[in-house]
Design an enzyme around this catalytic site. Structure first.
Site, short mmCIF file in Angstrom:
data_model
loop_
_atom_site.label_atom_id
_atom_site.label_comp_id
_atom_site.label_asym_id
_atom_site.label_seq_id
_atom_site.Cartn_x
_atom_site.Cartn_y
_atom_site.Cartn_z
N ARG A 22 -6.11 88.94 7.36
CA ARG A 22 -5.68 87.87 6.46
C ARG A 22 -5.36 88.14 5.02
O ARG A 22 -6.03 88.74 4.54
CB ARG A 22 -6.59 86.55 6.80
CG ARG A 22 -6.55 85.94 8.10
CD ARG A 22 -7.26 84.85 8.11
NE ARG A 22 -7.28 84.19 9.36
CZ ARG A 22 -8.05 82.95 9.79
NH1 ARG A 22 -8.82 82.86 9.14
NH2 ARG A 22 -7.82 82.44 10.88
N THR A 23 -4.46 87.36 4.52
CA THR A 23 -4.31 87.46 3.06
C THR A 23 -5.36 86.61 2.47
O THR A 23 -5.61 85.45 2.66
CB THR A 23 -2.83 86.90 2.57
OG1 THR A 23 -1.77 87.48 3.58
CG2 THR A 23 -2.44 87.03 1.45
N LEU A 24 -5.99 87.28 1.39
CA LEU A 24 -6.81 86.59 0.70
C LEU A 24 -6.47 86.42 -0.65
O LEU A 24 -6.59 85.18 -1.24
CB LEU A 24 -8.20 87.54 0.56
CG LEU A 24 -9.05 87.57 1.69
CD1 LEU A 24 -10.22 88.66 1.73
CD2 LEU A 24 -9.41 86.32 2.36
#
Lengths: 245, 223
Positions: A22-24
């Site tokens: 996931r994009t953080l």
């Protein structure tokens, strides 16, 4: 309303598909896009910088691209996510062409599609970290809209992302009017881009202005704006604050 | 390893206020047209009112991406209903559908504050007011959104609603005429605009009657 979602990275050994996908946070980012409707269509301005945090890593990134025959897409935020979006749109335009029915996707349709894509990714807690500007002309109708990374979208006569929203929009609200000529439109955009150049830390002095009309898309060659740094106050900045420190 | 926390929120509040007032043979639904984020204005010309059926109009403030998705879901469900029943949904039916749709996402809610206005099966005005997860009530008038706390007490004062606890049940429909109700709406929005930074720019008013829908736009303060 504050809202934090705890993301458990899980045990990478036991859990094959961990949240590490996931994009953080964004890595390579583009700064503002400023766009306006004018007499013949839409004008969109962007600089060519790609920042890696506070480093100016890339100086030749095109952040505005033509989509199909009728639209221009400008992006600020994560560059790799922008490239991913271009891949989605490639597929969309390809499938549209394959119908071979004389119809082609207009800017309204592309904007709607992008809104759905961004919203869907937000629902899965894995956003595309971009704010997108979609402009275009179809059948004489100009269109200009924006989508944020969480799926908020709207259309207006002028839009700007990031710092542009704070610095350029007020100028546009004051000076934009319907049926701007091409020259006036470019002058107005340059005025906005100059302010951004002075005040946005991630802006660079290498910009492109893209134009879309019923005839098609034109992207200018990269060029620089004239800036003025010779104000007296800058010559001797400590003049008003003498002291030992 | 400590839990990683997201540094972004899936929600945002795009502000704005919605109001609806039910009359004996009309319903007034109104909302401002400002869309904001944080302390910035995104656009001054965004409609928060959406016609779902001939006799049911939805007005929602809150997180506009969720509002748009909600409108699309309801519009789509209404289309299916029309195919299956060969008629439009009534306002009370749409009210129940909206409630169910909202509760369906009880554990990742639509951040939408809704007011549904329209005409019931007898042609009388009806207003339904909701919270974000679908709890709803039929009322004579309602305000939702950033200016609701400023508007609701004034509507209570002006529209003198009988207690919903009374027996026999008394109608909360206002005896005001349609022009009086529209004038009241304009007054409350002008006032809310003064003190609520998220309300302003323009006021969009939709008046639903048996013979059709009229729309009126009024300027509000832009500061």
């Amino acid at each position: 309303m504050t809202f934090t979602i705890p993301i458990d990275n899980g045990d990478a050994l036991k859990n094959a598909e961990t949240d590490s996908q996931r994009t953080l946070y964004p890595y390579v980012t583009g700064t503002s896009i400023v766009a306006i409707k004018y007499k013949d269509g839409v004008l969109m301005a962007s600089d060519m910088g790609g920042s890696y945090g506070s480093t100016l890593r890339y100086k030749n990134i095109e952040r505005v691209k033509a989509i199909g025959k009728h639209s221009l897409l400008g992006a600020s935020g994560e560059i790799s996510d922008f490239q991913e979006i271009l891949r989605y749109l490639d597929e969309l335009v390809l499938n549209d062409n394959m119908w071979d029915d004389g119809n082609s996707l207009g800017p309204k349709e592309v904007h709607n599609y992008l809104t759905r894509v961004m919203y869907n990714r937000r629902n899965k807690f894995n956003p595309l970290w971009n704010t997108l500007v979609l402009g275009g002309v179809k059948n004489g109708q100009s269109y200009l809209g924006m989508v944020s990374m969480i799926g908020v979208s709207f259309e207006d006569n002028h839009v700007a992302t990031g710092f542009g929203n704070h610095l350029a929009r007020p100028i546009l609200r004051d000076e934009w009017h319907a049926d701007l000529s091409f020259e006036d439109g470019v002058k107005l955009l340059e005025k906005c881009m100059r302010v951004l150049l002075y005040r946005d830390r991630s802006a660079i002095n290498k910009l492109q202005i893209s134009k879309i009309t019923e005839e098609g898309v034109t992207v200018s060659q990269p060029y620089s704006l004239k800036t003025f740094w010779e104000f007296q106050a800058f010559h001797n900045p400590t003049a008003g604050a003498q002291g030992s420190w | 390893m400590t839990k990683q926390h997201a540094n972004w929120s899936p929600y945002d509040n795009n502000g704005g206020t919605c109001v609806a007032i039910a009359g004996s043979d009309y319903c007034v639904i109104a909302a401002d047209t400002r869309m904001s984020t944080g302390y910035s204005i995104l656009t001054r010309d965004y409609s928060k009112i959406h016609k779902l059926a001939d006799k049911a109009v939805l007005s929602s403030s809150g997180f506009q991406a969720d509002v748009k998705a909600l409108q699309k879901v309801l519009t789509s469900r209404h289309l299916v209903y029309q195919h299956q029943h060969n008629k439009q949904m009534s306002c009370p039916a749409m009210a129940q559908l909206l409630s169910n749709t909202l509760y369906f996402k009880r554990f990742f809610p639509y951040y939408a504050f809704n007011v549904l206005g329209g005409l019931d099966e007898n042609g009388k005005g009806c207003v339904f007011t909701y919270d974000a997860v679908g709890s709803y009530e039929k009322v004579g008038y309602s305000a939702q959104g950033s200016g609701s706390t400023l508007i609701m007490p004034f509507l209570d004062n002006q529209l003198k609603s009988p207690s919903p606890l009374l027996l026999p049940a008394q109608d909360a429909i206002t005896p005001l005429s349609e022009p009086e109700a529209v004038d009241l709406v304009k007054t409350v929005f002008a006032s809310a605009t003064e003190r609520d930074i998220y309300t302003g720019d323009k006021l969009e008013i939709m008046i639903l009657k048996a013979d059709g829908i009229k729309t009126e736009v009024m300027d509000l303060r832009k500061d």
